[in-house]
Structure formats: C-alpha cells, structure tokens
Motif scaffolding. Structure first.
Motif, PDB file in Angstrom:
ATOM      1  N   GLY A  34      -7.456  -2.570  -1.773  1.00 28.31           N
ATOM      2  CA  GLY A  34      -6.647  -1.635  -0.988  1.00 28.31           C
ATOM      3  C   GLY A  34      -5.683  -0.837  -1.845  1.00 28.31           C
ATOM      4  N   CYS A  60      -5.729   3.192  -2.187  1.00 28.41           N
ATOM      5  CA  CYS A  60      -4.561   4.028  -1.863  1.00 28.41           C
ATOM      6  C   CYS A  60      -4.262   5.015  -2.982  1.00 28.41           C
ATOM      7  CB  CYS A  60      -3.342   3.155  -1.579  1.00 28.41           C
ATOM      8  SG  CYS A  60      -3.425   2.294   0.004  1.00 28.41           S
ATOM      9  N   PHE A  81       0.837  -1.203   0.000  1.00 24.79           N
ATOM     10  CA  PHE A  81       0.000   0.000   0.000  1.00 24.79           C
ATOM     11  C   PHE A  81       0.875   1.258   0.000  1.00 24.79           C
ATOM     12  CE2 PHE A  81      -3.494  -2.454   2.506  1.00 24.79           C
ATOM     13  CZ  PHE A  81      -3.962  -3.038   1.334  1.00 24.79           C
ATOM     14  N   THR A 138      -8.634  -8.175  -0.528  1.00 24.69           N
ATOM     15  CA  THR A 138      -8.293  -7.012   0.300  1.00 24.69           C
ATOM     16  C   THR A 138      -7.135  -6.239  -0.314  1.00 24.69           C
ATOM     17  OG1 THR A 138      -9.066  -8.129   2.302  1.00 24.69           O
ATOM     18  CG2 THR A 138      -7.528  -6.286   2.604  1.00 24.69           C
TER      19      THR A 138
END
Length: 182
Positions: A81, A85, A40, A77
């Motif tokens: 994610g 981001c 991330f 996820t």
C-alpha cells in the motif's frame, strides 16, 4: 533532473539530488504503530513534498521484501500500500515512479548481489555511501542512497557510464557534475 530514491517502511529512508552531485538524505517517520490509513496519507505527503518542494522528477523505490513465513497479511498490505500510494501520487503529478528489485540495485551499487542477509547488505550500502563521500545518518538512508544511485543510472546515460568500474575513478568517487566544486 532531480531524482529521489526511497527505502519505504514506517521509517522511510530518502535520498535525492541531481545525478553526479552529492545527494541529500533524510528519514521520514510515517507513524509507527499508527493505522495503515494514516501511514498511507503520510507517504503521500512525503511524495508531495519531494515533488513540490524539492522538484523531484523521477522516483525510484526499493521493492518491498516479503517473507511469507515472517510477515502477516497486515504487514504485506501495508508495504504494498505504501508503494502504491507513492506511485499513485507521483502519477497524478506527472512524475514517473518505478520499483526496482533489490538484487538489481545491489549489483549496480555494490557490484554484485548482496550475500549474508539483511544486516550485511545494510552495512555494505552504508560503507559504499561513505566511500562515495555521502553522509547518510541511518541504514534506511543508505539503502535509499543505493536506490537513488540505480535510479540515476537508469535516467542519465552520463551518470551510468561514469559509475561503471571501467570508467569511474579508482577511488570509488564519482566525477563532479558541471558547476559542482571539486
């Protein structure tokens, strides 16, 4: 306006440039086998680089492909994610980032939704980039090129009209923008 197209994954394909000009390509490794948090942070660094070093003003993102039979919760996820981001960092910097669905990208770039699965789509995107005189080194970069093309069409009416079959050159190349050499 400088536009970026992203094919987000651990190896993220990137394509950026001004509509009508030959885009630039690169791939960014976000950290295969590393924690989600590290990946991330790496995708946020990439977004920061695109905005600050390459003056990107719009970011198009290929929607993640989710296959519930194949993908576990951790992968889902991660994919969502990474996209979140990019969108969040871009928003903080006042840059619009939009997610585009694959069938829409394919219809724009390939002329029709891709058939034949993942490998056929990647091959078709790479071939279309070559027809246009672009030089992606990887399939991820070619996918990012397809995203970039659709993002350009969504942000520039002149680009959109010149990339439609009715108005484009018969050899599949795009018209040169002002200042670009033939």
């Amino acid at each position: 306006m400088v536009i970026a197209g992203l094919d987000i994954a651990t190896a993220t394909g990137v394509c950026f440039g001004k509509p009508g000009q030959t885009p630039e390509f690169f791939t960014r490794d976000l950290g295969k086998g590393q924690t989600h948090d590290l990946r991330f942070s790496n995708v946020m660094r990439l977004t920061h680089e695109l905005i600050d070093q390459h003056d990107v003003e719009f970011i198009g993102i290929e929607a993640p492909i989710i296959n519930p039979r194949r993908d576990d919760k951790a992968k889902i996820t991660l994919l969502h994610g990474l996209v979140a981001c990019v969108r969040g960092w871009a928003h903080l910097r006042g840059v619009e980032a939009r997610v585009f669905e694959i069938p829409t990208i394919d219809k724009n770039f390939l002329g029709a939704p891709s058939r034949g699965g993942r490998d056929a789509r990647k091959w078709a995107n790479h071939k279309q980039c070559q027809v246009r005189g672009w030089s992606p080194k990887t399939d991820d970069e070619a996918d990012a090129g397809a995203v970039w093309d659709y993002a350009c069409a969504s942000q520039s009416r002149a680009y959109a009209i010149h990339t439609t079959p009715l108005f484009s050159r018969s050899n599949g190349t795009l018209p040169k923008s002002e200042g670009e050499k033939s």
